[in-house]
Write a protein that holds these residues in place. Structure first.
Motif, mmCIF file in Angstrom:
data_model
loop_
_atom_site.group_PDB
_atom_site.id
_atom_site.type_symbol
_atom_site.label_atom_id
_atom_site.label_comp_id
_atom_site.label_asym_id
_atom_site.label_seq_id
_atom_site.Cartn_x
_atom_site.Cartn_y
_atom_site.Cartn_z
ATOM 1 N N ARG A 1 -45.205 13.341 8.377
ATOM 2 C CA ARG A 1 -45.886 14.566 8.214
ATOM 3 C C ARG A 1 -44.885 15.422 7.452
ATOM 4 N NH1 ARG A 1 -45.750 16.992 13.689
ATOM 5 N NH2 ARG A 1 -43.718 17.476 13.182
ATOM 6 N N ALA A 2 -45.650 16.381 6.576
ATOM 7 C CA ALA A 2 -44.878 17.373 5.727
ATOM 8 C C ALA A 2 -45.447 18.771 5.938
ATOM 9 C CB ALA A 2 -44.729 16.752 4.438
ATOM 10 N N PHE A 3 -45.126 19.792 5.612
ATOM 11 C CA PHE A 3 -45.426 21.058 5.542
ATOM 12 C C PHE A 3 -45.539 21.335 4.002
ATOM 13 C CE2 PHE A 3 -42.818 21.201 9.324
ATOM 14 C CZ PHE A 3 -43.826 21.072 10.307
ATOM 15 N N GLU A 4 -46.510 22.136 3.728
ATOM 16 C CA GLU A 4 -46.625 22.529 2.054
ATOM 17 C C GLU A 4 -45.437 22.812 1.463
ATOM 18 O OE1 GLU A 4 -50.298 24.611 -0.364
ATOM 19 O OE2 GLU A 4 -49.185 25.866 1.728
ATOM 20 N N GLY A 5 -45.010 21.771 0.559
ATOM 21 C CA GLY A 5 -44.055 22.159 -0.497
ATOM 22 C C GLY A 5 -42.565 21.315 0.168
ATOM 23 N N GLN A 6 -42.681 20.879 1.115
ATOM 24 C CA GLN A 6 -41.694 20.284 1.882
ATOM 25 C C GLN A 6 -41.681 18.505 1.901
ATOM 26 O OE1 GLN A 6 -40.811 21.941 5.674
ATOM 27 N NE2 GLN A 6 -40.666 23.973 4.903
ATOM 28 N N GLU A 7 -40.359 18.013 2.311
ATOM 29 C CA GLU A 7 -40.600 16.634 2.468
ATOM 30 C C GLU A 7 -41.262 16.144 3.371
ATOM 31 O OE1 GLU A 7 -38.782 14.427 0.074
ATOM 32 O OE2 GLU A 7 -38.748 16.493 -1.282
ATOM 33 N N PHE A 8 -41.567 15.006 3.492
ATOM 34 C CA PHE A 8 -42.276 14.140 4.623
ATOM 35 C C PHE A 8 -40.904 13.675 5.583
ATOM 36 C CE2 PHE A 8 -45.761 13.545 1.804
ATOM 37 C CZ PHE A 8 -46.862 13.708 2.547
ATOM 38 N N THR A 9 -41.405 13.710 6.791
ATOM 39 C CA THR A 9 -40.320 13.253 7.844
ATOM 40 C C THR A 9 -41.224 12.344 8.959
ATOM 41 O OG1 THR A 9 -40.763 15.174 9.388
ATOM 42 C CG2 THR A 9 -38.745 15.207 7.812
ATOM 43 N N VAL A 10 -40.670 11.324 9.196
ATOM 44 C CA VAL A 10 -41.328 10.438 10.334
ATOM 45 C C VAL A 10 -41.396 11.027 11.625
ATOM 46 C CG1 VAL A 10 -41.176 8.241 11.440
ATOM 47 C CG2 VAL A 10 -40.256 8.485 9.143
ATOM 48 N N ILE A 11 -42.535 11.094 12.010
ATOM 49 C CA ILE A 11 -42.919 11.546 13.339
ATOM 50 C C ILE A 11 -43.496 10.581 14.473
ATOM 51 C CG2 ILE A 11 -43.474 13.999 12.372
ATOM 52 C CD1 ILE A 11 -46.656 13.026 12.799
ATOM 53 N N GLY A 12 -43.597 9.241 14.030
ATOM 54 C CA GLY A 12 -44.070 8.474 15.072
ATOM 55 C C GLY A 12 -44.139 6.922 14.246
ATOM 56 N N GLN A 13 -43.973 5.841 15.099
ATOM 57 C CA GLN A 13 -44.204 4.370 14.701
ATOM 58 C C GLN A 13 -44.974 3.696 15.351
ATOM 59 O OE1 GLN A 13 -40.093 2.914 13.670
ATOM 60 N NE2 GLN A 13 -40.805 0.807 14.516
#
Length: 154
Positions: free
Chosen positions: A6-18
């Motif tokens: 998931r990312a917020f507008e203008g930010q990097e993606f982060t893993v939120i689940g697998q």
């Protein structure tokens, strides 16, 4: 396996689940993932993607999917886990600033839990240890909206 990012507008993606994959298959397989933090975040626009990681370590990304809370009006609510045992987590967010009434009733229509809030967002951990197993209805009301959800106590 798959990683949900998931990312917020203008930010990097982060893993939120697998999620684990089923391996090689010629059958179509469906996976699902619930972002339980969506109502806590306070962000208006969310961007998601899936990273598929193969057994050999190679990976690829799905197309991005955008979710804008600006396109949603009213009252948002999630309750988990569903089915629950000793605790039910209720998270809500209202896009209007008005009092919210929350209640849980059993199949006989008896209220087993209730709360009121003046906040446009909130979270409750409802202790359900002494409730009998069965189906319950979680209801949230504002002056302009209503949400009802069926939940199951194991």
């Amino acid at each position: 396996h798959f990683e949900v990012e998931r990312a917020f507008e203008g930010q990097e993606f982060t893993v939120i689940g697998q999620m684990e994959g089923i391996g090689n298959s010629s059958n179509q397989t469906t996976y699902d993932f619930v972002d339980r933090d969506i109502l806590r975040l306070g962000e208006r626009k969310l961007i998601y993607r899936i990273k598929q990681i193969d057994l050999d370590g190679e990976f690829s990304y799905s197309p991005q999917a955008e979710l804008s809370l600006d396109d949603i009006s009213g009252l948002l609510v999630t309750a988990f886990p569903n089915a629950f045992q000793d605790q039910l987590n209720v998270i809500y967010r209202s896009l209007e600033e008005e009092e919210i009434q929350i209640s849980i009733v059993n199949l006989q229509g008896q209220e087993v839990w209730a709360a009121r809030s003046q906040n446009d967002r909130g979270e409750y951990q409802v202790n359900t240890q002494n409730w009998p197993a069965g189906i319950y209805y979680l209801s949230l009301f504002t002056g302009s909206d209503k949400q009802v959800m069926k939940v199951l106590k194991l």
